[in-house]
Structure formats: structure tokens, C-alpha cells
Design an enzyme around this catalytic site. Structure first.
Site, short mmCIF file in Angstrom:
data_model
loop_
_atom_site.label_atom_id
_atom_site.label_comp_id
_atom_site.label_asym_id
_atom_site.label_seq_id
_atom_site.Cartn_x
_atom_site.Cartn_y
_atom_site.Cartn_z
N ARG A 117 -8.14 -2.62 -0.22
CA ARG A 117 -7.85 -2.31 -1.61
C ARG A 117 -9.10 -2.48 -2.46
O ARG A 117 -9.32 -1.75 -3.42
CB ARG A 117 -6.75 -3.24 -2.13
N ASP B 9 5.32 -7.71 -2.97
CA ASP B 9 5.13 -8.63 -1.84
C ASP B 9 6.19 -9.74 -1.88
O ASP B 9 6.74 -10.13 -0.86
CB ASP B 9 3.73 -9.27 -1.89
N ARG C 13 9.45 -8.39 -0.75
CA ARG C 13 9.46 -8.28 0.72
C ARG C 13 9.68 -9.64 1.35
O ARG C 13 10.44 -9.79 2.31
CB ARG C 13 8.11 -7.72 1.22
N HIS D 38 -3.26 -9.26 -4.82
CA HIS D 38 -2.37 -8.34 -4.09
C HIS D 38 -3.26 -7.71 -3.01
O HIS D 38 -3.92 -6.72 -3.24
CB HIS D 38 -1.82 -7.27 -5.04
P1 NAD Z 1 -1.68 9.97 -5.68
O1 NAD Z 1 -2.97 10.52 -5.21
O2 NAD Z 1 -0.42 10.56 -5.15
O3 NAD Z 1 -1.61 10.06 -7.28
C1 NAD Z 1 -2.66 9.72 -8.11
C2 NAD Z 1 -2.57 10.60 -9.33
O4 NAD Z 1 -3.58 10.18 -10.25
C3 NAD Z 1 -2.80 12.08 -9.03
O5 NAD Z 1 -1.74 12.85 -9.53
C4 NAD Z 1 -4.13 12.37 -9.75
O6 NAD Z 1 -4.19 13.70 -10.22
C5 NAD Z 1 -4.07 11.36 -10.87
N1 NAD Z 1 -5.39 11.11 -11.45
C6 NAD Z 1 -6.56 10.90 -10.80
N2 NAD Z 1 -7.56 10.72 -11.69
C7 NAD Z 1 -7.00 10.79 -12.93
C8 NAD Z 1 -7.50 10.67 -14.25
N3 NAD Z 1 -8.80 10.45 -14.47
N4 NAD Z 1 -6.63 10.80 -15.28
C9 NAD Z 1 -5.32 11.04 -15.06
N5 NAD Z 1 -4.77 11.15 -13.83
C10 NAD Z 1 -5.62 11.04 -12.78
O7 NAD Z 1 -1.75 8.40 -5.38
P2 NAD Z 1 -0.52 7.39 -5.34
O8 NAD Z 1 -0.01 7.27 -3.96
O9 NAD Z 1 0.41 7.75 -6.44
O10 NAD Z 1 -1.26 6.01 -5.69
C11 NAD Z 1 -1.73 5.76 -7.00
C12 NAD Z 1 -2.36 4.38 -7.07
O11 NAD Z 1 -1.37 3.37 -6.85
C13 NAD Z 1 -3.44 4.11 -6.01
O12 NAD Z 1 -4.48 3.38 -6.60
C14 NAD Z 1 -2.73 3.27 -4.99
O13 NAD Z 1 -3.60 2.49 -4.21
C15 NAD Z 1 -1.87 2.44 -5.90
N6 NAD Z 1 -0.76 1.71 -5.25
C16 NAD Z 1 -0.49 0.49 -5.74
C17 NAD Z 1 0.50 -0.28 -5.16
C18 NAD Z 1 0.75 -1.66 -5.69
O14 NAD Z 1 1.46 -2.48 -5.06
N7 NAD Z 1 0.22 -2.00 -6.84
C19 NAD Z 1 1.24 0.23 -4.08
C20 NAD Z 1 0.97 1.52 -3.63
C21 NAD Z 1 -0.06 2.25 -4.21
#
Ligand code: NAD
Length: 316
Positions: A91, A151, A154, A178
Site C-alpha cells: 500500500r 480489518d 474481518r 491499514h
Molecule cells: P479504480 O481504478 O476502480 O477507481 C479509481 C477511480 O479514480 C477511477 O475511476 C479514476 O478515473 C479515478 N481517478 C483517478 N485519478 C483521478 C483524479 N485526479 N480525479 C478524480 N478521479 C480520479 O480503483 P478502486 O478499486 O476503486 O480503488 C480506489 C482506491 O481505493 C485505491 O487507492 C485503492 O487502493 C483503495 N482501496 C482502499 C481500501 C481501504 O481499505 N481503504 C480497500 C480497497 C481499495
């Protein structure tokens, strides 16, 4: 009659963002939901798709694709924009790429006159939340991240399975980053009001402490396992976000392990990490400091040091 509409602006209409949006619609979490994405067409398509489900939902939510100006009267801006974690990628490696993305989001949101709460899910979530805090200039109670909420869910589920008890009666937390350095302070883990360590020791071998370690490893590795199997995780985090947003709108005073700014708790300052917090209309109303053992305090300090070092490596 003046009715206050619960308005959420979602930035990042990708898998995580739309999992949140879908669960928010099904649970009638808010009254107005604006989808913002750098890929405007994608946001428009997602809004259309969700709107066609409104007739089947318990909500009459207004959903549309918009821009940062729509944040001016929003209650919450949820940020899930960013790049996704690849198999084998930590991450923390996502950090630099996502810091740039945040630069282009926070500034126009603040410029719109937004005076609500930022909820961050983008990884590495603790550091990205700190980035959002620094860039926004908001009070830290109004800027927090999903932290170890998922987490912890889970963990409680697995403990419930192990002890054959409703997970809602298992009180245990995953705290810290995380990510890889997160851990479970077992001294604070309870089945109702009974310590799980005591239960293990007094069970005559039916339950064992070694199994607790196996469960915490399983929790820590869960995301990586899901990513190996289906490339990304999104439903669980989307539902965790709905849970947090509901706690805010309903003024629940619920205890959730969101990523919050430490102000001396556990001997840590400035760093954002997942810790039990009271969440209500004010955002993070306060942190509930756990009575950690010396060993657990050391683990927490190690986790915070990792977060601090990585944060120091970025230029905002
Ligand atoms: P994804 O690629 O499906 O979606 C990301 C979106 O962000 C896309 O639609 C993209 O167009 C948009 N984007 C990118 N740059 C941008 C900008 N400058 N302005 C506006 N929009 C923008 O990815 P995802 O699977 O939805 O994951 C998103 C984030 O969430 C990742 O960082 C991932 O690691 C994180 N995540 C966090 C957790 C958690 O527990 N916190 C869990 C899973 C994923």
C-alpha cells in the site's frame, strides 16, 4: 418545513467508489449523491446505471455526475480516487502516485466553500488522509480515513466463527497502519466482557492463544488474498464506508477504528492511524485511548514510525 438534505460528493467513481454508492443507495444512507471522476463519462454512466435502480431501492436518492463546485453545500466528501493496488504491491508504494491525485482534488473542493467532512479511502489510507488534512487546512476531527474499520470487521467475524458467538458480541480491534504493520492488541479483546486471552487459558485446551495469532495473520493478509484472486477489493470497503457515513449522519457516537490524527494518545503526535474513535455529526468526536500493554504500545509505535517515515518522503 425546512428539511436538511444529506448530501455526499463521491470523488472516484471506480470499483471502491461505486461499491460505496451501491450500498449507500440500498441502505438509503443519504439524500443526494454526486459522482465526480476525472473520467466524466464513466461518472455519467455510473449515475445513469444507479438511477435505474432507484425504483427498487428503499430510497429516493438524487444521483448525478457533477464537479467539485457541487461540494459547496455537501455534508461529506468521500475520496476513493486513485490508482489501484497491484498484486504484490504494498500500500505504501502507491503513496507517491496518489499524492498527486489528491493535489488535484482537495484544492478545488475547499475552493468551492465546502465546510463539511472529508472521508478518505484511497490507499495507503492513513497517509492519504494526512495528506488530505494538510492540503485542506481543516480541523482534524473533520478529516479522517477508513483506517482499520474493515480489518476490525474481518477480525470480529473470524473471532465470532472461532468462539461460535455473534460477531457483534466480539469486541476487538485492529489498530495502527491499514497495512502490513497493523496488529490486534489482544489484551483488549473481549467476548462480551470476558477477555479472550482468559477464555483461552481457562478453556482446558478447547480454545488457544496460538489460534488468535493465526486469526490476526488471516486478517492482515485478507486484502492481498482477495487481490490475488480477483485483482481488487471493493465490496467490503464500500460497505465499511457506508457504515461510517451512517454513523456521521445519524450522530451515532459509534466506536469505529477510523484513521484519525493522534494528538499525544499512545505517546504519538501528528500521525494518522487506525484507532478506536467516537464518530458522530462532528466527524471524529474523540479518540478512545485503549489501555495497551508495554509490548502493544511498542507495536503501535513501530506502526506509527513506518507511517511517519513514509509521510516524510513525500512532497505536497
Ligand atoms: P479504480 O481504478 O476502480 O477507481 C479509481 C477511480 O479514480 C477511477 O475511476 C479514476 O478515473 C479515478 N481517478 C483517478 N485519478 C483521478 C483524479 N485526479 N480525479 C478524480 N478521479 C480520479 O480503483 P478502486 O478499486 O476503486 O480503488 C480506489 C482506491 O481505493 C485505491 O487507492 C485503492 O487502493 C483503495 N482501496 C482502499 C481500501 C481501504 O481499505 N481503504 C480497500 C480497497 C481499495
Amino acid at each position: 418545513m425546512i428539511v436538511h438534505k444529506r448530501k455526499v460528493v463521491l470523488v472516484g467513481a471506480g470499483m471502491v467508489g461505486m461499491s460505496f454508492a451501491y450500498s449507500a443507495l440500498n441502505q438509503a444512507i443519504c439524500d443526494e449523491l454526486v459522482l465526480v471522476d476525472i473520467d466524466r463519462k464513466r461518472a455519467q454512466g455510473e449515475a445513469m446505471d444507479l438511477n435505474h435502480g432507484v425504483a427498487f431501492s428503499p430510497s429516493s436518492m438524487k444521483i448525478y455526475a457533477g464537479g467539485y463546485e457541487d461540494a459547496s453545500d455537501a455534508d461529506i466528501v468521500v475520496i476513493c480516487a486513485g490508482v489501484n493496488q497491484k498484486p504484490g504491491e504494498s500500500r505504501l508504494e502507491l503513496l507517491q502516485r496518489n499524492t498527486q491525485v489528491f493535489g488535484s482534488i482537495i484544492e478545488p473542493v475547499v475552493r468551492s466553500g465546502f465546510s463539511g467532512i472529508f472521508l478518505v479511502a484511497t490507499n495507503p489510507v492513513d497517509i492519504m488522509t494526512r495528506v488530505a488534512y494538510e492540503l485542506s487546512g481543516f480541523n482534524s476531527n473533520r478529516v479522517f480515513g477508513t483506517g482499520t474499520t474493515l480489518d476490525t470487521a474481518r477480525l470480529r467475524y473470524l473471532l465470532g466463527e472461532y468462539f461460535s458467538v455473534d460477531p457483534r458480541n466480539m469486541h476487538a480491534y485492529v489498530i495502527g497502519e491499514h497495512g502490513d504493520s497493523e496488529f490486534v492488541p489482544w489484551s483488549q479483546a473481549m467476548l462480551a466482557t470476558k477477555s479472550v486471552v482468559d477464555i483461552c487459558e481457562q478453556s482446558g485446551g478447547k480454545f488457544c492463544v496460538e489460534e488468535m495469532q493465526r486469526i490476526s495473520t488471516q486478517v492482515r493478509e485478507a486484502a492481498q488474498k482477495i487481490i490475488e484472486a480477483k485483482k481488487a477489493t471493493y465490496y467490503g470497503i464500500g460497505m465499511a464506508m457506508s457504515r461510517i457515513v451512517r454513523a456521521v449522519f445519524s450522530g451515532e457516537n459509534s466506536v469505529l477504528t477510523v484513521s484519525a490524527r493522534l494528538r499525544g494518545e499512545y505517546g504519538q503526535k501528528d500521525v494518522y492511524a487506525g484507532v478506536p474513535c467516537l464518530v458522530n455529526r462532528n466527524g471524529v468526536d474523540r479518540l478512545l485511548e485503549l489501555n495497551l500493554t508495554e509490548e502493544e504500545r511498542k507495536l503501535f509505535a513501530d506502526s506509527c514510525n513506518i507511517l511517519q517515515e513514509n509521510y516524510e518522503g513525500i512532497s505536497l
